[in-house]
Design an enzyme around this catalytic site. Structure first.
Site, PDB file in Angstrom:
ATOM      1  N   LYS A 238      -4.273   1.712   5.365  1.00 48.45           N
ATOM      2  CA  LYS A 238      -4.739   1.113   6.750  1.00 48.45           C
ATOM      3  C   LYS A 238      -3.830   1.735   7.129  1.00 48.45           C
ATOM      4  CE  LYS A 238      -4.261  -3.559   6.699  1.00 48.45           C
ATOM      5  NZ  LYS A 238      -5.043  -4.542   5.500  1.00 48.45           N
TER       6      LYS A 238
ATOM      7  N   ARG B   5      -7.902 -16.881   6.623  1.00 49.75           N
ATOM      8  CA  ARG B   5      -7.886 -15.060   7.501  1.00 49.75           C
ATOM      9  C   ARG B   5      -9.201 -15.335   7.166  1.00 49.75           C
ATOM     10  NH1 ARG B   5      -5.773 -10.105   7.678  1.00 49.75           N
ATOM     11  NH2 ARG B   5      -7.207  -9.367   5.822  1.00 49.75           N
TER      12      ARG B   5
HETATM   13  C1  LIG Z   1      -4.616  -5.442   4.176  1.00 48.53           C
HETATM   14  C2  LIG Z   1      -5.247  -5.716   3.113  1.00 48.53           C
HETATM   15  C3  LIG Z   1      -4.440  -5.352   1.741  1.00 48.53           C
HETATM   16  C4  LIG Z   1      -3.241  -5.272   1.829  1.00 48.53           C
HETATM   17  O1  LIG Z   1      -2.557  -5.555   2.053  1.00 48.53           O
HETATM   18  P1  LIG Z   1      -0.836  -5.570   1.113  1.00 48.53           P
HETATM   19  O2  LIG Z   1       0.286  -6.365   1.674  1.00 48.53           O
HETATM   20  O3  LIG Z   1      -0.095  -4.220   2.302  1.00 48.53           O
HETATM   21  O4  LIG Z   1      -0.920  -5.231   0.142  1.00 48.53           O
HETATM   22  C5  LIG Z   1      -5.632  -5.949   0.928  1.00 48.53           C
HETATM   23  N1  LIG Z   1      -6.650  -6.690   1.429  1.00 48.53           N
HETATM   24  C6  LIG Z   1      -7.242  -7.214   2.500  1.00 48.53           C
HETATM   25  C7  LIG Z   1      -8.650  -7.468   2.965  1.00 48.53           C
HETATM   26  C8  LIG Z   1      -6.429  -6.783   3.658  1.00 48.53           C
HETATM   27  O5  LIG Z   1      -6.417  -6.466   5.196  1.00 48.53           O
END
Ligand SMILES: *Cc1c(COP(=O)(O)O)cnc(C)c1O
Length: 357
Positions: free
Chosen positions: A36, A128
Site C-alpha cells: 500500500k 483496530r
Molecule cells: C498495512 C497492513 C499490514 C502491513 O503492516 P506492516 O507493518 O507494514 O508490515 C498488514 N495487515 C494489514 C491489515 C494492514 O493494513
C-alpha cells in the site's frame, strides 16, 4: 527533476529474500507482500515478487485493480459496502469482520459468477479491525459457512496498529486455538492462519512464533529494513532502499531567532524558536505538500531540519560546505514514504541493477 525518491531495487529484493527465508524457517508457508505504501508502483512490486512473496496485498481497490501480477491479490482493509462488486472482481481474497458486508460480497460474487475467498479478522486486543476474540464467533462463522459464493479460507489478526499491542506467543496462541475450534466445529481446513504484520518479525527471528501460524502480511520491514514491534533494524536488511533527494534554492547566514512581533506560522501553529545565534540556513525546494518534515532524516548528520511550509524545507547547515544548487539526501519514515510515493510532485527513479557492497 527534483525532488525525487531514488529506489534501490536490488536492496529491496535483498530485504524481501532475507525476510522470506527467515519466515519459511519459522513455519510460514505464505507471505502477503503489503504494497500500500507504494501507491501501485509496479517496478518495486516486481522486485517484491522476485524476492519471494506469495500474494500481493493492498488496502485500496484502485491499486489492486492496476497492479499486474500472476499472484493472488488480497484486499487488506475491511471492504466498504459500496465497493463489493469491485472487490469480487479485482481481488481473490479479502479480509473481513462484518457479516452484513460478507453477505453483500456473497451477493456480488453470485452476480459475477465467482467464489470469493475471505479471511475473518480477530481482534486480540489492539482495537483496530476484527471480531472480539471472546465473542460468539462460532455463530458468526456458522452464518458465513452457509453463503454459497463465499469460501472461508482463513483467519487472521492485526496488532501494533492502533493499540500498540506487541505480538507474543500468548496472544498469537489464542488465534491458533480459535483456528482449531473452527476446524473441529465445522469440519473444514483453514489455509491461512495470518499472525500479523512486520511487528511479528521479532518472534520469527527469535524462533518463537507459535506453531500453527502459517502466514504473515509484511510491508514496512521489506521497505525500511526494520521490525515494527520495537522499531529495531533487521541486521540482515538494508535501511536505505528509498532515498529522498531535494535541491537547495537559497543558502544564507541569518539569525536563528525571528525578528519582530510573532503570530502563527504558515499552518496556523504557534511555534517556539530557539536562539542559537547566527547560522547557515538552507532552503530546499520541497515542502509539506510533498512530505511532512518530521518524516525526514538528513543522511548528513551535520544537517538539522528547522521546519517547513507547503513548498519550502528549512535546514541548519552550519559548519558544512553546501552551496546553492546542491542536492541533500534524506531517509524516510513509513509515513514519509507513503507521502512521497503518493505525491505526483515527487519523481520516482528506480535503480534496477546496480551492484551493492
Ligand atoms: C498495512 C497492513 C499490514 C502491513 O503492516 P506492516 O507493518 O507494514 O508490515 C498488514 N495487515 C494489514 C491489515 C494492514 O493494513
Amino acid at each position: 527533476m527534483y525532488p525525487l525518491v531514488e529506489i534501490n531495487g536490488e536492496k529491496l529484493r535483498h530485504n524481501v529474500k532475507q525476510i522470506v527465508s527467515k519466515c519459511k524457517e519459522a513455519g510460514i508457508t505464505s507471505i502477503f507482500g503489503v504494497v500500500k505504501v507504494l501507491a501501485g508502483y509496479q517496478d518495486a512490486i516486481n522486485d517484491l515478487i522476485s524476492g519471494g512473496i506469495t500474494h500481493i496485498a493492498d488496502s485500496r481497490i484502485e491499486n489492486l485493480k492496476n497492479i499486474s501480477t500472476k499472484l493472488k491479490k488480497v484486499l487488506l482493509r475491511i471492504p466498504m459496502e459500496s465497493e463489493v462488486h469491485d472487490v469480487v472482481k479485482y481481488c481473490d481474497i479479502s479480509l473481513n469482520s462484518e457479516l452484513e458486508t460478507i453477505k453483500k460480497l456473497n451477493h456480488a460474487a453470485r452476480i459475477n459468477r465467482v467464489i470469493h475467498d475471505i479471511i475473518v479478522m480477530f481482534d486480540l486486543g489492539d482495537l483496530r479491525e476484527g471480531i472480539w476474540y471472546t465473542s460468539d464467533y462460532i455463530n458468526f462463522i456458522a452464518q458465513i459457512i452457509e453463503l454459497p459464493n463465499i469460501r472461508l479460507v482463513g483467519i487472521g489478526t492485526n496488532l501494533t496498529c492502533y493499540g500498540s499491542v506487541i505480538p507474543t506467543q500468548e496472544n498469537l496462541s489464542i488465534l491458533v486455538r480459535i483456528k482449531e475450534e473452527i476446524e473441529r466445529t465445522f469440519n473444514i481446513k483453514l489455509t491461512y492462519i495470518s499472525g500479523g504484520n512486520s511487528s511479528s518479525l521479532p518472534l520469527v527471528y527469535r524462533k518463537q512464533l507459535p506453531k500453527g501460524i502459517n502466514n504473515l502480511r509484511i510491508g514496512e520491514a521489506f521497505f525500511l529494513g526494520r521490525e515494527t514491534a520495537y522499531g529495531k533494524n533487521l541486521i540482515d536488511c538494508y535501511q536505505d532502499v528509498f532515498i529522498l533527494k531535494a535541491q537547495i534554492v537559497e543558502l544564507k547566514r541569518k539569525p536563528s531567532f525571528p525578528i519582530g512581533e510573532r503570530g502563527f506560522d504558515a499552518f496556523g501553529q504557534v511555534v517556539q524558536y530557539e536562539d542559537k545565534g547566527m547560522m547557515d540556513r538552507a532552503i530546499l525546494a520541497i515542502g509539506k505538500q510533498d512530505v511532512y518534515p518530521e518524516n525526514l532524516e538528513p543522511l548528513d548528520k551535520r544537517v538539522k531540519i528547522l521546519g517547513a511550509s507547503s513548498d519550502h524545507l528549512i535546514v541548519d547547515c552550519t559548519d558544512t560546505d553546501y552551496k546553492v544548487g546542491d542536492i541533500m539526501d534524506f531517509k524516510l519514515s513509513y509515513g514519509g514514504l507513503l507521502q512521497v510515493m503518493t505525491s505526483k510532485y515527487v519523481n520516482k527513479v528506480y535503480l534496477h541493477n546496480i551492484t551493492t557492497p
